[in-house]
Each structure stands twice: as C-alpha cells, then as structure tokens.
Design an enzyme around this catalytic site. Structure first.
Site, mmCIF file in Angstrom:
data_model
loop_
_atom_site.group_PDB
_atom_site.id
_atom_site.type_symbol
_atom_site.label_atom_id
_atom_site.label_comp_id
_atom_site.label_asym_id
_atom_site.label_seq_id
_atom_site.Cartn_x
_atom_site.Cartn_y
_atom_site.Cartn_z
ATOM 1 N N CYS A 89 0.835 -1.200 0.000
ATOM 2 C CA CYS A 89 0.000 0.000 0.000
ATOM 3 C C CYS A 89 0.875 1.257 0.000
ATOM 4 O O CYS A 89 1.838 1.355 0.760
ATOM 5 C CB CYS A 89 -0.925 -0.006 1.221
ATOM 6 S SG CYS A 89 -2.121 1.339 1.214
ATOM 7 N N ARG A 138 -12.868 1.244 -4.590
ATOM 8 C CA ARG A 138 -12.375 1.299 -3.210
ATOM 9 C C ARG A 138 -11.781 2.673 -2.905
ATOM 10 O O ARG A 138 -11.697 3.089 -1.752
ATOM 11 C CB ARG A 138 -11.327 0.199 -3.009
ATOM 12 C CG ARG A 138 -10.876 0.020 -1.577
ATOM 13 C CD ARG A 138 -9.946 -1.187 -1.438
ATOM 14 N NE ARG A 138 -9.781 -1.538 -0.043
ATOM 15 C CZ ARG A 138 -8.824 -1.046 0.751
ATOM 16 N NH1 ARG A 138 -7.967 -0.167 0.255
ATOM 17 N NH2 ARG A 138 -8.739 -1.419 2.007
#
Length: 525
Positions: free
Chosen positions: A342, A438
């Site tokens: 991430c 998302r």
C-alpha cells in the site's frame, strides 16, 4: 508429579507476591502512557516501534485460548481473517481458514455471479465431500488417468457418460485398474470398475463412513435418484474431518464465509445476490471509511437485512470509528496505508501508523461492544501478538497469506525461487480489474492514481501447515506476556498491567537476526 507441579506454582506465586516487600519499581509503561499521554512526543507508532514486556507464566502454551469475536455476533476460534484481495481470497482460502477456525473474505474484483459462485462453494463445502470431483468419460484412456495422477496426485476418478459432474455415473477407475495396463491408449470402458458401491443423496458423513468401512473402498460416489453423480467422498478426506474441531460454522453447520463490496449504488445489487448466496458477513471495502457513501450503505443494509453482520472501514481515528458505530456497524476494520503493498500514506499523505491506530480505535470501540480487526502492517507472528495486545480482536492478513497454495494465481520461478503474484487493491492492475471503487466512490476517474503496487511473494506452501505455525507463534507470544487468553490480555491492557516500551532503531536491529555472516531462516519444522 501433579502435586510437585502444584507446590512449584505455589512457591512461585508466593515469591511473586513477596516482591512487593522490596519496593521494586514497575518496568515499562502502560499503553496509556505511550499512546495517550499529553506530555508525549506527538508521535505515531508502528508495531516495530514497541515491544511488550514479559509477564509471569503459570500455564503451558497448549492452555492458551485464542477464542475471539470478529463482529458482535460472529465468534471465532482463532483471530485470523484473510483480506479481500484478488491475490489472497477466493473459495480455497476461505474454506481452509474457516476449517481452522478463522474466516475468509472473498474479494470483488470479479463479476457479481463469479463472486456469488465463490461464496456458494464455501457454504456448500462439507469436509469429506468433494463437490467438484474430476471426472472422465468411458472414451478417455489410461494415459488420461496417468496424466491426471501426475498433475493432481490422485487416480481415483469417477467415470460419467460425458465426463462431467451431474451426468450419469457409469464406473470408477483407480490405481488398481491401471497398474498393469501397458498400453496407455486403452479405453477406460475396457478396464474401469462397473459394479459400484454408491451413496444416494442426502447422505451424512457418518453414513458415508459406515459405507466406506463395510465396503473397504477408498472412494464413495454420491448420486441422486437418477443415478447422476453429485459428489465424491474420499476415505482419506473423511478421516481428515477429525482434524478440524475448531471449524467456523453457522447455525446449519455450514462454514462461515464473508464477502467484500464497495459503496456505489451498483454494489447494492451485488450485495443482494451475495446475501442470497449465503454470506454471513459483509465488509464495506474502502480505503477511507468515514464517508457519507459508506454511512448510507450501512443504514441501507441494516434496513434490508437487520441480522446480516456488517464490518465498516477502513478507519484509523476515533472520530471515524464513532460515525460508523453510530450508523450501525457490527465490526470495524482498522488500518490505512500500512500494508506492504500500500502506498496511500506516500501518495496521499493521509493515514496513521498501525500500532497507534489499533490502540486508539479499539479503546473507543470497546465502549460500544464493537470488535475491531487490525488490517495491514502484519508481517510476522510478533506483529499479530502486538495487534491483539493493543486491543484488536482479529488480524486481517494479506501478504502473510499470499503465496500459499490456497491463494489465487499460479506459481512461477524467478532466479530459482518459487513465487506467486501479490498486488495491492490500489495498484493500477487491480484498479483496472474493478477495485477502483475502493478509492473513488462516485465514478470512474479520468486519471487513475495508484495507491498500491504489484509484486511477488515467496511460496509458503499449504495453509494446512502454515496456519498451525501462525497459531503456535501467537500462543507463545501470549504465554510470554503471561496471558492465557485474548480476553485476559486485553484486561491487562486496559488495567495498565500490560507493560510496553518504545524501541530505538538500535533496539529494533538488536531484536532481529544480527551479527552473522550468513544464516538460514526457517519459519517452522
């Protein structure tokens, strides 16, 4: 022996109580001192920044209990959840985690029907029943059987009219049928067993066990009233049913399964189909969960299916968490930008170090009886222990489970190392496949800004061996802390009896492998 052990424990307890007479200062600091002190350094901490000090051990590691809750109404035997990522969780991962006592969350980077199909495979799975057996037809050859055996490791194959599940069963071929056949072109019709012992659905595992015992067969085909093959029961798989006493099951004894959806209007249609497929919990998948879109989605879900468990997130602050709790979530997912793949904190400058996030959100959520799941930044069993010791009820794992046999994708070799693909749902590849929602809740963006990367992880083998390793490591951590259960450890946390210290960079280096010219790191043996 028991009396000796009892006297030893009594002596230790007495010695521990006597320490009060020596005015010994308490080592370390409480979690409040480290995370919530107003005179602190205004610093956010990761798992590696802290260390838990040891407590007193008066129990064996096998006595440690890891029972926990994922949501208000979902109890689990182990605190492990698989992340809804397209390189982590589909039906194989969800099944194996549920068998061990955890829970898998099926990702949504697929069509609605494909995701529902993955859920149904989990809900219909009964350990010992092979619901999608490999089939051949009478026109197949001995060479085909040997190819199946070489690729999949078994040769007990049902033979149906057209070689497909759901058609009429006409025979079965096993190793004994092909062992002495030299011509690999020989038709199965000439050598297969045609006098069959079968079970007619519905059949229970105990009934199947009796049939296998009396018939002394290794495989038991299950057919319907029309003689069509519906499943296969293996003697070896039936025996393995005893190996999973902690399996996570619903009221009808089916395995628990969750699924992820977004918060766009079209996700309401997706969720409707998933509920019909039998999901037990839905995760609202968003990198930043405190949005009007997620709050509206939570309220709509609770109006439509009041009993369906809803996990909101992701959040990292108490204010974010409170908004979702007030909307009606049954659990929270904590973490923003801490995962190994991430880049949210780097790209967006928003997020929070994971240890601080877990402690802060858990402290608030416990007041409302809402369990939290630590999501991200979990690279080893030590991180799992730290997450649980800071108030998390469960750990959601991505990179820890990627690379296992049960994770989606094929293995490949690079520089002699066996690897599997692993990518963040914020990577360009994943967003192109559907996970863009998302990060962008209102519609497709003109420019996709990556908040993750694509990469590869080393082969970890099967979860059948890997999960017991993770469990044992976690239990050893709790034992060293002096807590024989998660509930006791969290009682220690909030009473101040759980003692922590911060680690300098030098201390972090000291806490790992160091001072060696070379070494081999084996996780378990």
């Amino acid at each position: 022996t028991r009396s000796k052990m009892a006297s030893i424990h009594s002596a230790i307890e007495t010695a521990t109580n006597d320490l009060d007479d020596f005015n010994i200062e308490e080592d370390g600091y409480s979690a409040t001192d480290i995370f919530a002190s107003k005179f602190g350094s205004c610093t956010g901490y990761t798992y590696d920044d802290i260390i838990v000090l040891p407590g007193h051990i008066n129990f064996g590691v096998d006595e440690v209990e890891l029972n926990t809750r994922f949501t208000k109404n979902i109890a689990l035997s182990i605190p492990f959840i698989s992340s809804p990522m397209d390189t982590v969780t589909e039906h194989k991962m969800a099944i194996m985690l549920a068998l061990h006592g955890g829970l898998g969350i099926v990702h949504y980077n697929m069509t609605i029907e494909e995701q529902a199909s993955e859920v149904r495979k989990v809900k219909k799975f009964r350990n010992g029943f092979i619901t999608d057996p490999f089939c051949l037809s009478p026109t197949n050859t001995v060479g085909d059987v040997r190819s199946v055996k070489a690729e999949h490791g078994f040769a007990g194959i049902p033979v149906t009219v057209d070689g497909k599940l759901g058609s009429k069963l006409v025979g079965i071929v096993t190793n004994r049928d092909i062992d002495f056949v030299e011509d690999h072109r020989t038709s199965l019709n000439d050598i297969m067993s045609k006098v069959l012992v079968t079970a007619t659905e519905p059949v229970t595992l105990s009934e199947a066990h009796d049939l296998l015992r009396t018939s002394k067969k290794g495989k038991l085909p299950v057919v319907n009233a029309a003689g069509e093959l519906v499943s296969l029961i293996s003697r070896t798989d039936l025996m393995k049913n005893r190996d999973y006493p902690l399996a996570s099951k619903d009221k009808t004894s089916n395995l628990l399964c969750g699924a992820a959806v977004g918060t766009r209007p079209t996700d309401r249609d997706r969720l409707t189909v998933l509920v019909a497929a039998g999901i037990d919990v839905v995760i609202l998948d968003s990198s930043q969960g405190d949005s009007i879109y997620q709050l509206e989605m939570v309220r709509w879900i609770k109006e439509q299916w009041p009993e369906l468990q809803v996990v909101g997130g992701n959040v990292v602050t108490q204010k974010q968490a409170l908004h979702l709790i007030q909307a009606g979530v049954d659990g929270l997912r904590v973490g923003m930008g801490s995962g190994s793949i991430c880049t949210t904190q780097e790209v967006c400058a928003v997020g929070r170090p994971q240890a601080s996030a877990v402690y802060s959100v858990a402290k608030l959520a416990r007041r409302f009886g809402v369990p939290i799941t630590a999501d991200g930044g979990t690279a080893n069993t030590g991180h799992i222990v730290k997450a649980l010791s800071l108030g998390a009820s469960c750990c959601m794992m991505g990179s820890l489970l990627a690379g296992t046999d049960e994770a989606p994708g094929e293995y490949f070799f690079q520089d002699g190392v066996r690897l599997k693909r692993y990518r963040g749902m914020g990577s360009i590849d994943a967003m192109s496949a559907g996970s863009e929602k998302r990060y962008n809740w209102t519609g497709k963006a003109n420019v996709k800004v990556a908040q993750g990367v694509s990469g590869a992880v080393v082969d970890k083998g099967s979860l059948k061996r890997y999960i017991p390793y993770l469990l044992q490591g976690t239990k050893h951590g709790l034992q060293d802390i002096g807590a024989n259960s998660l509930s006791e450890m969290q009682t220690m946390l909030y009473s101040g009896n759980l003692r922590l210290e911060l680690r300098s960079p030098a201390a972090q280096r000291e806490g790992g492998v160091h001072g060696l010219y070379s070494y081999e790191k084996r996780l378990f043996g």
